[in-house]
Write a protein that holds these residues in place. Structure first.
Motif, mmCIF file in Angstrom:
data_model
loop_
_atom_site.group_PDB
_atom_site.id
_atom_site.type_symbol
_atom_site.label_atom_id
_atom_site.label_comp_id
_atom_site.label_asym_id
_atom_site.label_seq_id
_atom_site.Cartn_x
_atom_site.Cartn_y
_atom_site.Cartn_z
ATOM 1 N N MET A 1 -8.051 -4.026 -10.458
ATOM 2 C CA MET A 1 -8.254 -3.697 -9.033
ATOM 3 C C MET A 1 -9.758 -3.720 -8.693
ATOM 4 O O MET A 1 -10.537 -3.077 -9.391
ATOM 5 C CB MET A 1 -7.664 -2.307 -8.791
ATOM 6 N N SER A 7 -4.924 1.252 -5.735
ATOM 7 C CA SER A 7 -3.593 0.667 -5.575
ATOM 8 C C SER A 7 -2.645 1.621 -4.847
ATOM 9 O O SER A 7 -1.753 1.188 -4.123
ATOM 10 C CB SER A 7 -3.022 0.219 -6.917
ATOM 11 N N LYS A 16 0.374 -4.870 -1.917
ATOM 12 C CA LYS A 16 0.085 -4.915 -3.353
ATOM 13 C C LYS A 16 -0.884 -6.067 -3.583
ATOM 14 O O LYS A 16 -0.701 -7.159 -3.005
ATOM 15 C CB LYS A 16 1.389 -5.153 -4.114
ATOM 16 N N THR A 18 -2.723 -8.323 -6.649
ATOM 17 C CA THR A 18 -2.935 -8.616 -8.067
ATOM 18 C C THR A 18 -3.980 -9.718 -8.163
ATOM 19 O O THR A 18 -3.989 -10.650 -7.341
ATOM 20 C CB THR A 18 -1.646 -9.088 -8.783
ATOM 21 N N GLU A 20 -5.516 -12.370 -10.961
ATOM 22 C CA GLU A 20 -5.500 -12.928 -12.312
ATOM 23 C C GLU A 20 -6.559 -13.998 -12.356
ATOM 24 O O GLU A 20 -6.366 -15.092 -11.791
ATOM 25 C CB GLU A 20 -4.121 -13.521 -12.626
#
Ligand code: ACO
Length: 260
Positions: A1, A7, A16, A18, A20
């Motif tokens: 985060m 979160s 939400k 995410t 990566e």
């Protein structure tokens, strides 16, 4: 985060995030209400935009459940409202403009040339939800997607940054027709109107988006950023201005690669 984001706060706003490596995914997670939007969600989206780390090259926006997003939470227009959310805005208030600008900030960041934004749309994208898809650079639609600019039917104008991309994409006559009839555009018509870069069977939405992300990431990062910035200027520029911008962008890009 990313720093500055919690979160739990995002979850409370129905979001939400995410990340990566170079890909960020923002998901609207209020499926039981078809991802209906509130001021908290718009402010949360703006916070996500402000916190996207420098290395991110692609942002995917998606909605959990059967619909991408059913637009504004209609309970905001009722006497009870939505618990914890600000009630109707007073147009006579000096804060009116700033309040809407704050909501729009949840959409504006998706144009940032640092990354390419992709809306992955299944089911309904209505009103503020359609405008969220329009705020993205690219739209991948499942074949059950249904787009609708519903605001005028509710006595409102679309004010979540969607009118410009809509006109840029479909042209003024079609934009007038879509907004003033508030009719639903299905996925195959959306492709014809260039509101979808790609339409795929519903179960293939995730893999189609993943393939597109991979193709975008295969391009040199610095060139990709400079090219998106250049393309974004093209519609507002004359040919002379644009070819000058091309020269400047190339000089800047190549200068950054000079040894030493
Ligand atoms: N605001 C608040 N609640 C909503 C909204 C919304 N925009 N959209 C759906 N919900 C709720 C429903 O009330 C229902 O709640 P319940 O289970 O407590 O009864 C639940 O989400 C599921 O909705 P259904 O209508 O049962 O789902 P369905 O898949 O049949 O239909 C659809 C989805 C087409 C999106 C329908 O819910 C709908 O028309 N919603 C309203 C869309 C709308 O007019 N949005 C405003 C646009 S204008 C703007 O954004 C400024």
């Amino acid at each position: 985060m990313p720093t500055g984001l919690q979160s739990t706060d995002l979850a409370a706003a129905g979001l939400k995030l995410t990340i990566e490596d170079t890909v960020a995914t923002v998901t609207l997670v209020r499926p039981e209400r078809r991802n209906a939007m509130t001021p908290s969600m718009w402010h949360g989206l703006a916070q996500v935009g402000a916190a996207i780390p420098e290395q991110v090259r692609v942002v995917v926006v998606r909605g959990a459940g059967p619909s991408f997003c059913a637009g504004i939470d209609l309970r905001l227009f009722t006497a009870d409202g939505v618990p914890g959310e600000q009630h109707r805005l007073d147009p006579a208030s000096p804060d009116f403009d700033d309040a809407i600008a704050g909501y729009q900030a949840g959409y504006m960041w998706l144009r940032d040339p640092r990354f390419v934004s992709i809306a992955a749309v299944q089911g309904h994208a209505i009103g503020g939800g359609f405008q969220l898809a329009l705020a993205c650079d690219l739209r991948v639609l499942a074949d059950d997607a249904k787009l609708c600019m519903k605001e005028p039917a509710l006595g409102l104008v679309p004010d979540l940054t969607g009118t410009k991309p809509l006109v840029d994409i479909v042209g003024l006559p079609r934009a007038i027709e879509l907004c003033l009839t508030t009719r639903v555009v299905g996925a195959s018509e959306a492709a014809v109107l260039r509101l979808a870069e790609l339409v795929v069977p519903g179960p293939e939405l995730d893999s189609a988006v993943a393939d597109l992300v991979a193709a975008l990431l295969a391009t040199d990062a610095t060139a990709a950023r400079a090219t998106k910035a250049l393309l974004q200027q093209a519609q507002g520029n004359t040919l002379d201005q644009q070819v000058r911008a091309e020269r400047q962008a190339q000089r800047q890009l190549l200068s950054g690669r000079q040894p030493g």
